[in-house]
Design a protein around this motif. Structure first.
Motif, PDB file in Angstrom:
ATOM      1  N   UNK A  35       0.919  -1.270  -0.020  1.00 41.50           N
ATOM      2  CA  UNK A  35       0.044  -0.022  -0.057  1.00 41.50           C
ATOM      3  C   UNK A  35       0.786   1.224  -0.133  1.00 41.50           C
ATOM      4  N   UNK A  36       1.815   1.386   1.025  1.00 43.46           N
ATOM      5  CA  UNK A  36       2.621   2.487   0.998  1.00 43.46           C
ATOM      6  C   UNK A  36       3.653   2.860   0.017  1.00 43.46           C
ATOM      7  N   UNK A  37       4.258   1.616  -0.586  1.00 47.92           N
ATOM      8  CA  UNK A  37       5.070   1.724  -1.649  1.00 47.92           C
ATOM      9  C   UNK A  37       4.407   2.174  -2.948  1.00 47.92           C
ATOM     10  N   UNK A  38       3.068   1.665  -2.965  1.00 44.06           N
ATOM     11  CA  UNK A  38       2.493   2.208  -4.036  1.00 44.06           C
ATOM     12  C   UNK A  38       2.433   3.849  -4.304  1.00 44.06           C
ATOM     13  N   UNK A  39       1.709   4.188  -2.997  1.00 40.86           N
ATOM     14  CA  UNK A  39       1.789   5.871  -2.964  1.00 40.86           C
ATOM     15  C   UNK A  39       2.909   6.582  -2.924  1.00 40.86           C
ATOM     16  N   UNK A  40       4.024   5.752  -2.583  1.00 40.64           N
ATOM     17  CA  UNK A  40       5.319   6.526  -2.636  1.00 40.64           C
ATOM     18  C   UNK A  40       5.886   6.564  -4.140  1.00 40.64           C
ATOM     19  N   UNK A  41       5.858   5.451  -4.812  1.00 33.27           N
ATOM     20  CA  UNK A  41       5.999   5.489  -6.095  1.00 33.27           C
ATOM     21  C   UNK A  41       5.136   6.216  -7.036  1.00 33.27           C
ATOM     22  N   UNK A  42       4.049   6.547  -6.764  1.00 31.17           N
ATOM     23  CA  UNK A  42       3.101   7.435  -7.364  1.00 31.17           C
ATOM     24  C   UNK A  42       3.435   8.853  -7.240  1.00 31.17           C
ATOM     25  N   UNK A  43       3.635   9.221  -5.890  1.00 31.01           N
ATOM     26  CA  UNK A  43       4.280  10.707  -5.506  1.00 31.01           C
ATOM     27  C   UNK A  43       5.700  10.791  -6.291  1.00 31.01           C
ATOM     28  N   UNK A  44       6.516  10.044  -6.130  1.00 22.90           N
ATOM     29  CA  UNK A  44       7.786  10.221  -6.869  1.00 22.90           C
ATOM     30  C   UNK A  44       7.750   9.989  -8.293  1.00 22.90           C
ATOM     31  N   UNK A  45       6.902   9.780  -9.009  1.00 27.47           N
ATOM     32  CA  UNK A  45       6.606   9.488 -10.387  1.00 27.47           C
ATOM     33  C   UNK A  45       7.625   8.704 -11.005  1.00 27.47           C
ATOM     34  N   UNK A  46       8.003   7.591 -10.318  1.00 24.28           N
ATOM     35  CA  UNK A  46       8.845   6.598 -10.913  1.00 24.28           C
ATOM     36  C   UNK A  46       8.167   5.220 -11.144  1.00 24.28           C
ATOM     37  N   UNK A  47       9.008   4.310 -12.142  1.00 26.14           N
ATOM     38  CA  UNK A  47       8.250   3.295 -12.310  1.00 26.14           C
ATOM     39  C   UNK A  47       8.860   2.001 -11.748  1.00 26.14           C
ATOM     40  N   UNK A  48       9.970   1.670 -11.938  1.00 26.31           N
ATOM     41  CA  UNK A  48      10.869   0.311 -11.448  1.00 26.31           C
ATOM     42  C   UNK A  48      12.130   0.687 -11.270  1.00 26.31           C
ATOM     43  N   UNK A  49      12.940   0.255 -10.100  1.00 27.21           N
ATOM     44  CA  UNK A  49      14.328   0.659  -9.817  1.00 27.21           C
ATOM     45  C   UNK A  49      15.587   0.210 -10.455  1.00 27.21           C
ATOM     46  N   UNK A  50      16.645   0.741 -10.372  1.00 21.62           N
ATOM     47  CA  UNK A  50      17.735   0.344 -10.725  1.00 21.62           C
ATOM     48  C   UNK A  50      18.589  -0.531  -9.889  1.00 21.62           C
ATOM     49  N   UNK A  51      18.379  -0.349  -8.604  1.00 23.02           N
ATOM     50  CA  UNK A  51      19.180  -1.163  -7.303  1.00 23.02           C
ATOM     51  C   UNK A  51      18.123  -1.604  -6.234  1.00 23.02           C
ATOM     52  N   UNK A  52      18.438  -2.668  -5.569  1.00 24.44           N
ATOM     53  CA  UNK A  52      17.363  -3.082  -4.753  1.00 24.44           C
ATOM     54  C   UNK A  52      18.217  -3.605  -3.436  1.00 24.44           C
ATOM     55  N   UNK A  53      18.121  -3.228  -2.247  1.00 23.67           N
ATOM     56  CA  UNK A  53      18.742  -3.810  -1.220  1.00 23.67           C
ATOM     57  C   UNK A  53      17.743  -3.961  -0.004  1.00 23.67           C
ATOM     58  N   UNK A  54      17.871  -5.102   0.797  1.00 23.69           N
ATOM     59  CA  UNK A  54      16.964  -5.355   1.915  1.00 23.69           C
ATOM     60  C   UNK A  54      17.876  -6.047   3.142  1.00 23.69           C
ATOM     61  N   UNK A  55      17.470  -5.512   4.344  1.00 20.11           N
ATOM     62  CA  UNK A  55      18.182  -6.548   5.615  1.00 20.11           C
ATOM     63  C   UNK A  55      17.092  -6.350   6.408  1.00 20.11           C
ATOM     64  N   UNK A  56      17.340  -7.554   7.171  1.00 22.00           N
ATOM     65  CA  UNK A  56      16.379  -7.800   8.621  1.00 22.00           C
ATOM     66  C   UNK A  56      16.231  -9.376   8.700  1.00 22.00           C
ATOM     67  N   UNK A  57      15.371  -9.790   9.311  1.00 21.87           N
ATOM     68  CA  UNK A  57      15.053 -11.010   9.513  1.00 21.87           C
ATOM     69  C   UNK A  57      14.121 -11.154  10.565  1.00 21.87           C
ATOM     70  N   UNK A  58      14.003 -12.612  11.255  1.00 17.14           N
ATOM     71  CA  UNK A  58      13.235 -12.810  12.263  1.00 17.14           C
ATOM     72  C   UNK A  58      13.914 -12.454  13.378  1.00 17.14           C
ATOM     73  N   UNK A  59      13.906 -11.379  13.957  1.00 14.37           N
ATOM     74  CA  UNK A  59      14.688 -10.876  15.055  1.00 14.37           C
ATOM     75  C   UNK A  59      14.223 -10.727  16.309  1.00 14.37           C
ATOM     76  N   UNK A  60      12.911 -10.520  16.361  1.00 16.00           N
ATOM     77  CA  UNK A  60      12.270 -10.172  17.688  1.00 16.00           C
ATOM     78  C   UNK A  60      12.032 -11.598  18.435  1.00 16.00           C
ATOM     79  N   UNK A  61      11.180 -12.316  17.963  1.00 18.23           N
ATOM     80  CA  UNK A  61      10.701 -13.367  18.810  1.00 18.23           C
ATOM     81  C   UNK A  61      11.452 -14.603  18.274  1.00 18.23           C
TER      82      UNK A  61
END
Length: 451
Positions: free
Chosen positions: A259-285
């Motif tokens: 939902x939020x990524x859709x509004x963000x992409x709409x607001x920035x007037x961009x389509x698809x990225x050139x580079x993507x990174x993610x970090x995280x995990x099952x860190x809490x429980x």
């Protein structure tokens, strides 16, 4: 139904809001519907929660039942325990009791059905939508529109090939106050918009370790799995926790981040990225369950032209970020900042962090009839009017696929542990064969979707 829809102004602005934009809303109860405008629908995925309805399907029933000229002819669910309550609920909204069905394929055989609303688990979204389009049905498809990127491409292909109206449930595209916000962003209210930071936080409890048991007698476990490779039934999967397992779900990034990524992409007037990174995990429980997807994740998306989007999601706490709420987007521009609360309010700040404008939905109006972010009648109206040929979709499936793909690429980066280089025209991964394997998925033999 009158071709000219009566509309209601529902935006109010405070501080230096300036002239407000009059936004459209159908006057539902007063409209007269011609017989030729009747739209017959089925709703797939109608789980009943406690207390009352908590699934997306019942929300769809409530919203679409209020659209003039819509008949809900079927409620569909592989768990028979959901059917009778859903049928009774529908009857209270429409004065017409729908038929109950466990296998959606029999509904597709009914030529009287014009459209199907899909609120099933994620692994069924695209395969069911493709089969529906082949059968000549229009499709309202809950987010995410696909379980993996290739499925998203296939849904877009099916909509075009079979000339069907296919809309994703990214309902903020139909909310007037959000449309106004986007117009202001594009008009330069904070100058050149170069970054959108998205936040989502929700405390989800551990789900424990699933035990292999016999599935409930009322549940068609084989049909529930459908296109997914078969596994034994475990007692912590159905009806909701499949979200956190890759075989069926897509994690919080696609469950709510879309939902939020859709509004963000709409607001920035961009389509698809050139580079993507993610970090995280099952860190809490840690060590408390067999949950597979991240409960803590940040996705970073870089676009051509010096623009970026981040999504920070936590399934561990309702506290979003220092000085911030649990859900929303901060847009940064070279002349100021716009803070969107994820719903029906936004505030504009100058470069000295001084608020210069706040705009919000008129709270004294009925949110259920004014485009609330939970679904918004405006989104239901828009889908039905597009089927009738009287409106253009505010959330066409091509746009839904692009926004879904942002989160999917983030998950691929997360699962491979690598930064991805991507083609900004189609999102395809460049130079990483292992990551590219996650562009699609394995299917149960005989259940492979085809356009």
């Amino acid at each position: 139904m009158s071709k000219e829809l009566n509309r209601r102004q529902f935006v109010s602005s405070t501080l230096t809001a300036g002239a407000g934009i009059t936004l459209a809303m159908q006057q539902r109860g007063l409209a007269q519907t011609a017989a030729s405008d009747k739209v017959v629908i089925a709703v797939a995925g109608v789980r009943m929660g406690q207390p009352g309805f908590s699934g997306r399907g019942p929300e769809l029933i409530q919203k679409f039942a209020a659209v003039p000229g819509v008949e809900i002819r079927y409620v569909v669910d592989v768990d028979r325990r959901s059917l009778e309550p859903a049928a009774a609920f529908t009857a209270t909204k429409t004065n017409l009791r729908p038929k109950m069905e466990t296998d959606f394929r029999r509904v597709l055989d009914d030529k009287a059905v014009d459209a199907i609303l899909i609120a099933t688990p994620d692994h069924w979204h695209a395969p069911m939508a493709i089969l529906a389009a082949k059968a000549g049905k229009h499709v309202y498809l809950e987010k995410p529109c696909s379980h993996n990127p290739r499925e998203g491409e296939m849904v877009v292909e099916a909509a075009a090939k079979y000339k069907r109206v296919v809309q994703m449930g990214n309902q903020r595209r139909s909310i007037g106050i959000v449309q106004q916000m986007i117009q202001e962003l594009h008009g330069g209210v904070i100058g050149n918009v170069f970054l959108a930071n998205c936040f989502y936080a929700r405390r989800r409890q551990p789900i424990g370790f699933g035990k292999v048991v016999a599935p409930p007698a009322e549940l068609d476990w084989n049909l529930w799995q459908g296109p997914a490779p078969r596994t034994a039934y475990r007692d912590n999967l159905h009806p909701y926790n499949w979200h956190w397992f890759w075989n069926w779900g897509t994690g919080e990034a696609l469950n709510n981040g879309t939902h939020l990524l859709d509004v963000a992409r709409w607001g920035l007037q961009v389509k698809l990225p050139t580079k993507v990174n993610s970090f995280g995990g099952r860190w809490h429980d840690v060590g408390l369950d067999d949950w597979e997807c991240p409960d803590t994740q940040e996705i970073q998306l870089e676009f051509a032209g010096g623009k970026g989007i981040t999504w920070f999601g936590r399934s561990t706490s309702t506290y979003g970020a220092p000085g911030y709420k649990a859900n929303g987007i901060i847009f940064l521009g070279n002349k100021g900042t716009l803070d969107y609360d994820g719903g029906v309010r936004y505030t504009v700040y100058d470069l000295d962090n001084k608020p210069v404008k706040t705009a919000s939905l008129e709270r004294k109006t009925d949110l259920a009839n004014s485009g609330d972010p939970g679904l918004g009648d405006t989104h239901a109206d828009n889908f039905i009017e597009a089927i009738r040929g009287k409106a253009k979709l505010t959330a066409p499936i091509q746009e839904g696929h692009y926004s879904t793909l942002l989160a999917q690429l983030g998950n691929i980066s997360q699962r491979t542990g690598r930064t991805l280089k991507t083609n900004p025209e189609n999102g395809h991964i460049i130079g990483d064969a292992d990551a590219s394997k996650l562009w699609s998925r394995e299917y149960e033999k005989g259940w492979e979707p085809t356009v």
